[in-house]
Design a protein around this motif. Structure first.
Motif, PDB file in Angstrom:
ATOM      1  N   LEU A   1       0.816  -1.206   0.000  1.00  0.00           N
ATOM      2  CA  LEU A   1       0.000   0.000   0.000  1.00  0.00           C
ATOM      3  C   LEU A   1       0.857   1.266   0.000  1.00  0.00           C
TER       4      LEU A   1
ATOM      5  N   ARG B   1       1.518   1.493  -3.606  1.00  0.00           N
ATOM      6  CA  ARG B   1       0.272   1.848  -4.290  1.00  0.00           C
ATOM      7  C   ARG B   1      -0.018   3.340  -4.148  1.00  0.00           C
ATOM      8  N   GLU B   2       0.185   3.853  -2.937  1.00  0.00           N
ATOM      9  CA  GLU B   2      -0.094   5.267  -2.709  1.00  0.00           C
ATOM     10  C   GLU B   2       0.850   6.152  -3.521  1.00  0.00           C
TER      11      GLU B   2
ATOM     12  N   LEU C   1      -0.124   5.854  -7.356  1.00  0.00           N
ATOM     13  CA  LEU C   1      -1.391   6.492  -7.695  1.00  0.00           C
ATOM     14  C   LEU C   1      -1.332   8.012  -7.539  1.00  0.00           C
TER      15      LEU C   1
ATOM     16  N   GLN D   1      -5.749  -0.766 -13.770  1.00  0.00           N
ATOM     17  CA  GLN D   1      -5.743  -1.483 -12.506  1.00  0.00           C
ATOM     18  C   GLN D   1      -4.928  -2.771 -12.563  1.00  0.00           C
TER      19      GLN D   1
ATOM     20  N   LEU E   1      -1.242  -1.981 -12.617  1.00  0.00           N
ATOM     21  CA  LEU E   1      -0.884  -1.460 -11.301  1.00  0.00           C
ATOM     22  C   LEU E   1      -0.681  -2.592 -10.308  1.00  0.00           C
ATOM     23  N   ASN E   2      -1.643  -3.498 -10.225  1.00  0.00           N
ATOM     24  CA  ASN E   2      -1.539  -4.610  -9.281  1.00  0.00           C
ATOM     25  C   ASN E   2      -0.356  -5.511  -9.599  1.00  0.00           C
TER      26      ASN E   2
ATOM     27  N   LEU F   1       2.745  -3.760  -8.448  1.00  0.00           N
ATOM     28  CA  LEU F   1       2.792  -3.733  -6.990  1.00  0.00           C
ATOM     29  C   LEU F   1       3.284  -5.054  -6.419  1.00  0.00           C
TER      30      LEU F   1
ATOM     31  N   LEU G   1      -4.339  -5.927  -1.112  1.00  0.00           N
ATOM     32  CA  LEU G   1      -4.976  -5.383  -2.314  1.00  0.00           C
ATOM     33  C   LEU G   1      -6.444  -5.794  -2.392  1.00  0.00           C
TER      34      LEU G   1
ATOM     35  N   SER H   1      -8.076  -2.088  -0.959  1.00  0.00           N
ATOM     36  CA  SER H   1      -7.921  -1.166  -2.093  1.00  0.00           C
ATOM     37  C   SER H   1      -9.021  -0.112  -2.137  1.00  0.00           C
TER      38      SER H   1
ATOM     39  N   HIS I   1      -8.613   2.311   0.651  1.00  0.00           N
ATOM     40  CA  HIS I   1      -7.459   3.140   0.331  1.00  0.00           C
ATOM     41  C   HIS I   1      -7.820   4.196  -0.709  1.00  0.00           C
ATOM     42  N   ASP I   2      -8.592   3.811  -1.722  1.00  0.00           N
ATOM     43  CA  ASP I   2      -9.007   4.760  -2.766  1.00  0.00           C
ATOM     44  C   ASP I   2      -9.834   5.904  -2.179  1.00  0.00           C
TER      45      ASP I   2
END
Length: 204
Positions: A111, A114-115, A118, A126, A129-130, A133, A187, A191, A194-195
């Motif tokens: 995360l 991810r942060e 993003l 997506q 991205l995953n 990650l 995730l 996720s 987090h979004d």
């Protein structure tokens, strides 16, 4: 204001835990090796708390990860009481606390990555991205295993407590597998939460 209060509260709790762990750790060298990531990460978070504040979720996960590291340093991973309780509950042959540590090695850092990706708009899509990650988490895990290998070479038998293998031949592979599992779980479970926090942080 609320985020600052939470950050200061978490920092105070972390400092108390570090002081507690430093009083009489099982092995001073192991303690220092285990808490070293905390000594690197938290001052950086303090320094960037205003210029690049993170989401509350991420701060909480980093604090939880730090707690896992501090307990592992204080007791050594093979002797953390929580691990012995899990041994009894699940009839295990080894103290599994080391695997909790490596699960968190994927759960929190994925995360963090991810942060950063993003917020910087470094990647779109997506699935890609995953994928990236998970690659990042595996790279972090592999790097940590190389650090453990270097410690074993430099310290010899003195590195046994830091490695926490407990005689398990496939410990390195299992550690990386648990980091990957932690990343996948984070995730899947966090996720969307987090979004929402990222969107709120952008507005703020």
């Amino acid at each position: 204001m609320l985020l600052n209060q939470q950050f200061y509260t978490g920092s105070g709790a972390l400092l108390l835990l570090l002081l507690w762990s430093a009083v009489a750790p099982f092995d001073r060298t192991t303690w220092l090796l285990e808490i070293f990531p905390v000594l690197l990460a938290w001052p950086l978070l303090w320094w960037t708390r205003k210029s690049y504040p993170l989401t509350p979720l991420l701060y909480a996960l980093i604090l939880l990860h730090a707690l896992v590291l501090i307990l592992g340093g204080a007791y050594s991973y093979a002797r953390v009481p929580l691990g012995f309780w899990l041994m009894d509950w699940f009839a295990l042959e080894r103290n599994p606390y080391d695997k909790i540590g490596h699960l968190m090695q994927g759960f929190a850092p994925v995360l963090v990555a991810r942060e950063i990706l993003l917020r910087g708009a470094y990647i779109w899509g997506q699935r890609m991205l995953n994928f990236l990650l998970l690659c990042i988490v595996l790279a972090i895990s592999a790097t940590y295993e190389l650090i453990e290998w270097a410690a074993a070479v430099l310290l010899g038998q003195g590195a046994d407590e830091f490695l926490g293998t407990q005689g398990y031949a496939w410990d390195t592979q299992a550690d990386m597998g648990f980091a990957l599992l932690g990343a996948i779980l984070a995730l899947l479970l966090l996720s969307r939460w987090h979004d929402r926090q990222l969107a709120q942080l952008a507005v703020t």
